[in-house]
Structures are given as structure tokens and as C-alpha cells.
Scaffold this active site. Sequence first.
Site, PDB file in Angstrom:
ATOM      1  N   GLU A 145     -14.310  -0.420  15.806  1.00  6.44           N
ATOM      2  CA  GLU A 145     -13.822  -1.460  16.556  1.00  6.44           C
ATOM      3  C   GLU A 145     -13.369  -1.026  17.790  1.00  6.44           C
ATOM      4  O   GLU A 145     -13.420  -2.133  18.845  1.00  6.44           O
ATOM      5  CB  GLU A 145     -12.472  -2.101  15.568  1.00  6.44           C
ATOM      6  CG  GLU A 145     -12.600  -2.675  14.228  1.00  6.44           C
ATOM      7  CD  GLU A 145     -11.251  -3.021  13.419  1.00  6.44           C
ATOM      8  OE1 GLU A 145     -10.297  -3.055  14.282  1.00  6.44           O
ATOM      9  OE2 GLU A 145     -11.378  -2.789  12.171  1.00  6.44           O
ATOM     10  N   ASN A 205       0.928  -1.179   0.052  1.00  3.10           N
ATOM     11  CA  ASN A 205       0.029  -0.105  -0.061  1.00  3.10           C
ATOM     12  C   ASN A 205       1.037   1.168   0.186  1.00  3.10           C
ATOM     13  O   ASN A 205       1.553   1.477   1.016  1.00  3.10           O
ATOM     14  CB  ASN A 205      -0.791  -0.044   1.156  1.00  3.10           C
ATOM     15  CG  ASN A 205      -1.802   1.001   1.548  1.00  3.10           C
ATOM     16  OD1 ASN A 205      -1.696   1.902   0.301  1.00  3.10           O
ATOM     17  ND2 ASN A 205      -2.619   1.424   2.393  1.00  3.10           N
ATOM     18  N   MET A 219     -10.739  10.349  17.852  1.00  2.00           N
ATOM     19  CA  MET A 219     -12.080  10.277  18.580  1.00  2.00           C
ATOM     20  C   MET A 219     -11.677   9.770  19.821  1.00  2.00           C
ATOM     21  O   MET A 219     -12.504  10.066  20.878  1.00  2.00           O
ATOM     22  CB  MET A 219     -12.853   9.130  17.762  1.00  2.00           C
ATOM     23  CG  MET A 219     -14.294   8.614  18.430  1.00  2.00           C
ATOM     24  SD  MET A 219     -15.430  10.431  18.162  1.00  2.00           S
ATOM     25  CE  MET A 219     -16.855   9.454  18.634  1.00  2.00           C
ATOM     26  N   ASN A 254     -10.239   7.489  10.618  1.00  2.00           N
ATOM     27  CA  ASN A 254     -10.063   8.840  10.286  1.00  2.00           C
ATOM     28  C   ASN A 254     -10.795   9.049   9.000  1.00  2.00           C
ATOM     29  O   ASN A 254     -11.326  10.311   8.793  1.00  2.00           O
ATOM     30  CB  ASN A 254      -8.528   9.047  10.161  1.00  2.00           C
ATOM     31  CG  ASN A 254      -8.069  10.411   9.847  1.00  2.00           C
ATOM     32  OD1 ASN A 254      -8.361  11.381  10.557  1.00  2.00           O
ATOM     33  ND2 ASN A 254      -7.270  10.886   8.869  1.00  2.00           N
ATOM     34  N   ARG A 260      -2.618  -2.151  -3.346  1.00  2.00           N
ATOM     35  CA  ARG A 260      -4.008  -1.169  -3.202  1.00  2.00           C
ATOM     36  C   ARG A 260      -3.867  -0.057  -4.170  1.00  2.00           C
ATOM     37  O   ARG A 260      -2.811   0.672  -4.256  1.00  2.00           O
ATOM     38  CB  ARG A 260      -3.978  -0.762  -1.626  1.00  2.00           C
ATOM     39  CG  ARG A 260      -4.971  -0.101  -1.346  1.00  2.00           C
ATOM     40  CD  ARG A 260      -5.021   0.985  -0.267  1.00  2.00           C
ATOM     41  NE  ARG A 260      -6.245   1.653  -0.173  1.00  2.00           N
ATOM     42  CZ  ARG A 260      -6.138   2.897   0.449  1.00  2.00           C
ATOM     43  NH1 ARG A 260      -4.871   3.477   1.082  1.00  2.00           N
ATOM     44  NH2 ARG A 260      -7.251   3.580   0.553  1.00  2.00           N
ATOM     45  N   ASP A 268      -9.907   0.336  -4.450  1.00  2.00           N
ATOM     46  CA  ASP A 268     -10.902   0.718  -3.264  1.00  2.00           C
ATOM     47  C   ASP A 268     -12.434   0.828  -3.754  1.00  2.00           C
ATOM     48  O   ASP A 268     -13.193   0.604  -3.220  1.00  2.00           O
ATOM     49  CB  ASP A 268     -10.344   1.898  -2.651  1.00  2.00           C
ATOM     50  CG  ASP A 268      -9.366   1.538  -1.547  1.00  2.00           C
ATOM     51  OD1 ASP A 268      -8.918   0.472  -1.489  1.00  2.00           O
ATOM     52  OD2 ASP A 268      -9.117   2.730  -0.845  1.00  2.00           O
ATOM     53  N   HIS A 296     -17.658   1.627   8.293  1.00  2.00           N
ATOM     54  CA  HIS A 296     -16.289   1.724   8.129  1.00  2.00           C
ATOM     55  C   HIS A 296     -15.822   3.115   8.984  1.00  2.00           C
ATOM     56  O   HIS A 296     -16.105   4.089   8.301  1.00  2.00           O
ATOM     57  CB  HIS A 296     -15.716   1.343   6.859  1.00  2.00           C
ATOM     58  CG  HIS A 296     -14.098   1.510   6.869  1.00  2.00           C
ATOM     59  ND1 HIS A 296     -13.246   0.541   6.825  1.00  2.00           N
ATOM     60  CD2 HIS A 296     -13.073   2.557   7.138  1.00  2.00           C
ATOM     61  CE1 HIS A 296     -12.142   0.837   7.101  1.00  2.00           C
ATOM     62  NE2 HIS A 296     -11.672   2.097   7.204  1.00  2.00           N
TER      63      HIS A 296
END
Length: 398
Positions: A333, A7, A283, A210, A90, A147, A207
Site C-alpha cells: 500500500e 485479534n 522496507m 512484515n 481472528r 486466516d 499482501h
Amino acid sequence: MKILVLNCGSSSIKYQLLDMETESVLAIGKVERVGMEDAIFEYKGAGEKIKEIGTILDHTAGVRKVLKALTDPVHGVIQAPEEIAAVGHRVVHGGEAFVKSVIITDEVKRTLRELFDLAPLHNPANLTGILAAEAALPHAPGVAVFDTAFHATMPRKAFLYALPYAMYKGHKVRRYGFHGTSHKYVSQRAADLLGRPLEEVNLITCHLGNGSSVTAVQGGKSVDTSMGFTPLAGLIMGTRAGDLDPGVIPYIMAREEIGISEVNSMLNKHSGILGISGISSDMRQIEEEMEKGDPRAVETFEMMEYRLRKYIGAYAAVLGRVDGIVFTGGIGENSPLFRKAVCQNLGFLGVTFDEEANNCRGQERIISGPDSKVAVMVIPTNEELMIARETAELIRNR
């Protein structure tokens, strides 16, 4: 079969080497500040984690350093680069040209260059990574995993904008959606958790990190998603505004006397959680300040929950029946508090909530109550494994 997953950003490389016989991670790491004298190289394979700082001139040098670590007599996990069967890349944007993963050819690379305007920050770096891997591993075929590809199944009524049709025909301005690899992975895992065929399950996958997006998944296929032409649309994100009235943009430009680049920077880098709270884009810090009673932190949290709940309600209407709601990504998560806030307001869907089950971070589990009409799940995403799976499948079947 061993697959190297890359990636690549403009100055970074994230990598994993996976053994597809067991789908296990053999080595993982990243290269940061590529092109700098103080580039950072991190590697975790056999033994302790390695971290080095030094000059890495370009992505090709970075990939070669990765290969050197992978084959190191002490810390390595393979004896020779030739053990790597293929490289999975990716790639952020496939446009309408790529609706599924593809083996990389000269024609694919030419088309990727033509798509640079759709993702100017990401696709050039992704192609740089492809060229670097080809130079360092000439024997290993490359596979591009996009993506956007998972969202190629959206119907026209969902992806077209109500702009003059010439904007779509001439410039391909439409909703594309992103995070597709993550949404695809967690939707497959959700069906497994429910013990039902994916083709029979309707899901809303969230999902949250950020960058955040939510997708309506019907029978394993994306039918709508919150991100649009760019990853700027939809949910409130770390530094991105999400949905907003387009008329706000020329108004701000006139009032603040700023140009396109400045307003683009504001919308992408200075808005979202950071912009509303004035505290942080993280967060975790917002939740810490909430506990101290900070009113802007509380308001930021409430706005985020409200925006996501609106999308869940809309996608419930799109799907007609919801079998499961999935939380994934860094926030999804790892924030029991945010999941609880969302789920407590989903009674209209028949959701009941198990607070004890929800008290977890980064663990795969069902957090809805036994009498809930909709299963609510936490599923840690694994985009690298999804990329490796798609790569292995294409290589086996070519």
C-alpha cells in the site's frame, strides 16, 4: 448491529468496534504487555486518543478494560456492553477442521486446542482471547474467522507436498496458506473496482508487509498461495526467509552446531529483509539506504522484487488469464518504488504502468495504464471489516 473484533496475541489485544449498519469504525485500540505491571492500553473512540500505562493481569482484564472505555460517559461510543451483538475473533490456523468461519461452541474450542501444534505461537493466544471475551461478554456469541479458511479451496495438487503420503495422512503436513482474510477482502474489492462479478475475475493478490504472501484467486476462490504449512514459506519477508532448499537446514545445523530451536529462530526472526541487508526489517529503511547507494540495501530490494515477480509469473500460468494484480499490506500500500519495480517487469503480461497514479500511499486506486491488458490496483486491506462481516452474517443466519 455492533460487532467487536478481537485479534489476540500472547501478550496483546487489538480491537475494533464496528457498526455494521454503516460498516463504520466506532472505536479502535490495542492493549500491549498483557500480564505486566506496565501494560499499555490505547483507545480511540469519541474524542481524543487515550493512552494509559498500568497493570493488566490477563486477557480477561484487558477485554474488561476495553468494555469500560467503550461505555465511558465521556469517551465511550455505546451505553452498555449489551449493545455488542457478537464478537469476531481472528484465529490464525483452522487446519482442515475449519474451512469457513464458525460460531464458537464448546466443540469448536476443543478442536482449536487440538490444532495448537499447527500454530503454537498463535492459536493458544487466539483461544485465550475467545475465553476472555466469553467471560467479559457472556451475552455475546463469538465467531472464529480463520486466516487459513480462504485457502481451503486449493486443489490437492496445489496443497500436497511430495513427501511420503503418511506425513499428510498421519500429521496433516500440507500447504495451508495464511493472510486469507486479507486476500479475500482485497479480491472482493478488486472485483468491485473492475465493475465485474467476482465469479468471473482472475486475480493475483499480493499482501506485502512484515509478513508477505501472494495468492492466485480464480472466480473468488484461492487456488494457490505462497505460504505453506507455516507462514515461513514463499516471499522474502521482514525477518522470514521465505522459500529455501530444505537441505540448507541440516547443513547449517551441522556447521554452526545449533539445534532445532536456534535454526527455527534464525529462519523466522533473523532472516528475510533483516538478514540479507544487515540494516533493518523495515522496507522504508531499506529504501532510504538505497537512495544513499548502500549495495546490500539495493540487493535486498532487487531480491524481493525478483521473488515476487517469479510468483506472479507462476500464478499467471496457474490461472491462464489474469484480469487484475492487487498490492496490499504495509509495503504493497505504501511503497510506490517497490510497486514500480515489480510492474516495470510485467510487460510479458501486457501490463502498462501509470507513474502518476502510482504516486500514492494507502489509497485505493488503479495504477496501470489505460491500455494495460491487466488492471493493477492498490487496495488497502481491512481484515477487521472482513471479520466483522463474516461475524454479522453468521449471527444473522443462525
